[in-house]
Design an enzyme around this catalytic site. Structure first.
Site, PDB file in Angstrom:
ATOM      1  N   GLY A 163      -9.645 -14.974  -5.263  1.00 43.37           N
ATOM      2  CA  GLY A 163      -9.318 -15.849  -6.375  1.00 43.37           C
ATOM      3  C   GLY A 163      -7.907 -15.705  -6.891  1.00 43.37           C
ATOM      4  NE  ARG A 283     -11.277  -0.825  -5.745  1.00 46.18           N
ATOM      5  CZ  ARG A 283     -10.428  -1.502  -5.001  1.00 46.18           C
ATOM      6  NH1 ARG A 283     -10.048  -1.007  -3.836  1.00 46.18           N
ATOM      7  NH2 ARG A 283      -9.943  -2.670  -5.388  1.00 46.18           N
TER       8      ARG A 283
END
Length: 430
Positions: A163, A283
Site C-alpha cells: 500500500g 524485527r
C-alpha cells in the site's frame, strides 16, 4: 527427555526456511502457528509441524501453546510480520504470557503504528520526514498540500511496502487515495493513512541486535511510484564518518522507542541534511540475514534464536566481504510461460544462491510490494566491483516469458540481466 520446541508465529518466504533450519541445527523442534499453513510452501517441503489457529486471536494462540507442554518443552517463541506488522506485537505478548525471553510489547506496539513511531522519534529530535495523519480523502489532500508534492502515502500500520506509493501530482494522489480507501487495499487495522514528505537521496538500512549496530547496507529500487527492492548490498559504501552518523542515529531510535532487545531494522535516506529516518522495524527484515552472514560472517537468525531461548549469543564479525542480492522483477502482468537459466546462473563462481518463487503457468499480478519479486540471485566476493560483475554475469543467464493478460497470443520474453542492473538515480532510488 521432553523435546525442546521453538514456536514460530506465521511464516516468511525469505526468513521462514532459515529460521526452521537454524532451529533444527540448534536441536530444537520448530512448530509453526498459522491461520493458513498451506501458504508457506517450505513447511510441507521440510516436514515442519504446523498448527492452524487464528493468529490475530491472542487467546487462541495461548490455548494452543498451553497444550504443547504435554509433548514438548517450549524453549522460545518468535515469529514474522509481513504483511501484518501487528503479528510481531502478538509474539511479544505470547512471550510475556509464558514468561519467555522476548521484546517489550508496548515498545513493539509503538513501532507498529507508524504515526505514533514518528511522534516519538520527533520528540527525541531524530530527523524524520514531515508527516500528517489522514482518515479520509479530504484530509489526505489537505495534508499533501501542507507538506508539498511529491508525497508518500502509506497505511499507518503495515509491512512489506504493501500500500506504499509515491504520489508525484494531484492525479496520482487521488488515484492512490481511492485505492487505499475504496476497498481494494486489505487493512489489518483501522483505515489510517500516513502522508509523508518524500525524502530524496540514497537508501540505507541498519540492522541492530540488542543495542548494537551489526551491519549497514544500501539498496536500490525498481521504478516509481512503488518501492520494491531491486538490489541490496552489504556493506554499504560509506565513509567512516557517514557510517558513524547512521549508527548514532540508529541507537537514538532504539532509545526513543524503548527497543534494545533482539533485532531491529532502521531505514534511512541520506538527504542534503544527512541521514533521515524513514522507518524503524522492531524485527529482523526479510531477506537480509543471508547477506549479513556472507558479508560479515554473522548468522543473525541463529543468534536471534539463541536469545529467544535464553542462550548466549555471539555477534562477532568473522570476515569482511561484499554480498549483493539482485531481485528478479517482472515488468508486466500476465501468465508466466516459462523461466529458465537458474541452474546455469547458480553455477557461476561467486553465486551463493539462485531462488525462484514461481513456476510456469503462474499468474503474475504485481502489487507494488515485496511479493512482486519472482526470484533472486545472491552473489558474494572480496570486493564490491567483483560482486557486481558476478551478479551481472548470472543475471544474463536467466530469462523468462510472460504473456500479458490483454494479449495472450503474444508472449514477451524478458532477460533478467535488465532487471538486475542498478536502477536510475532520480525518483527510482527510494
Amino acid at each position: 527427555m521432553t523435546r525442546r520446541a521453538l514456536i514460530l508465529i506465521e511464516g516468511s518466504r525469505d526468513n521462514g526456511p532459515l529460521y526452521v533450519q537454524a532451529a533444527q541445527r540448534l536441536g530444537l523442534h520448530p512448530i509453526t502457528l498459522s491461520a493458513d499453513p498451506t501458504q508457506y510452501n517450505y513447511l510441507a517441503a521440510k516436514g515442519v509441524q504446523a498448527i492452524r489457529v487464528d493468529t490475530h486471536n491472542l487467546a487462541a494462540m495461548i490455548h494452543e501453546c498451553s497444550q504443547l507442554p504435554a509433548t514438548y518443552d517450549i524453549a522460545g517463541i518468535t515469529g514474522f510480520a509481513a504483511p501484518d506488522e501487528t503479528a510481531y506485537a502478538r509474539v511479544a505478548r505470547l512471550c510475556r504470557h509464558f514468561d519467555l525471553p522476548g521484546p517489550n510489547p508496548p515498545s513493539v506496539d509503538r513501532c507498529c503504528d507508524k504515526f505514533v513511531q514518528r511522534q516519538l522519534l520527533a520528540e527525541f529530535g531524530i530527523p524524520i520526514p514531515a508527516y500528517r495523519l489522514a482518515t479520509d480523502a479530504t484530509e489526505v489532500e489537505s495534508s499533501a498540500e501542507t507538506i508539498g508534492l511529491p508525497v508518500i502515502l502509506k497505511p499507518a500500520v503495515g509491512a512489506g511496502s504493501s500500500g506504499v506509493r509515491l504520489c508525484r501530482n494531484v492525479a496520482e494522489l487521488a488515484e492512490h487515495t481511492t485505492y487505499l480507501l475504496g476497498g481494494k487495499h486489505i487493512w489489518g487495522s483501522s483505515q489510517r493513512i500516513l502522508v509523508e514528505e518524500f525524502a530524496q537521496g540514497p537508501y540505507y538500512g541498519a540492522n541492530t541486535m540488542g543495542s548494537e549496530v551489526i551491519a549497514i547496507g544500501n539498496a536500490e529500487f525498481g521504478p516509481p511510484p512503488h518501492f520494491v527492492f531491486r538490489e541490496y548490498t552489504f556493506p554499504a559504501p560509506l565513509t567512516e564518518d557517514e557510517h558513524q552518523r547512521i549508527a548514532d542515529v540508529s541507537l537514538s531510535c532504539l532509545r526513543a522507542l524503548g527497543l534494545g532487545w533482539g533485532p531491529a531494522n532502521i531505514e534511512f535516506r541520506w538527504t542534503n541534511h544527512g541521514p533521515v529516518v524513514i522507518e524503524v522495524n522492531p524485527r529482523l527484515p526479510a531477506g537480509e540475514a543471508e547477506l549479513v552472514q556472507l558479508a560479515y560472517g554473522i548468522d543473525l537468525i541463529t543468534e536471534h534464536i539463541k536469545l529467544v531461548i535464553g542462550e548466549e549469543w555471539d555477534l562477532r564479525a568473522r570476515h569482511s566481504h561484499t554480498a549483493t542480492k539482485g531481485m528478479l522483477l517482472p515488468d508486466r502482468d500476465g501468465i508466466l510461460d516459462w523461466i529458465d537459466g537458474d541452474v546455469r546462473a547458480a553455477a557461476v563462481p561467486g553465486v551463493r544462491e539462485v531462488k525462484l518463487h514461481v513456476e510456469p503457468k503462474t499468474q503474475i499480478v504485481r502489487k507494488g510490494d515485496y511479493q512482486d519479486s519472482i526470484g533472486h540471485v545472491i552473489a558474494s566476493s572480496s570486493s564490491r566491483t567483483q560482486t557486481e560483475a558476478i551478479l551481472e554475469r548470472a543475471g544474463n543467464l536467466i530469462s523468462w516469458s510472460i504473456t500479458p493478460f490483454t494479449a495472450l497470443s503474444e508472449p514477451v520474453e524478458t532477460a533478467a540481466s535488465n532487471l538486475l542492473a542498478p536502477a536510475e538515480v532520480a525518483l527510482g532510488k527510494r
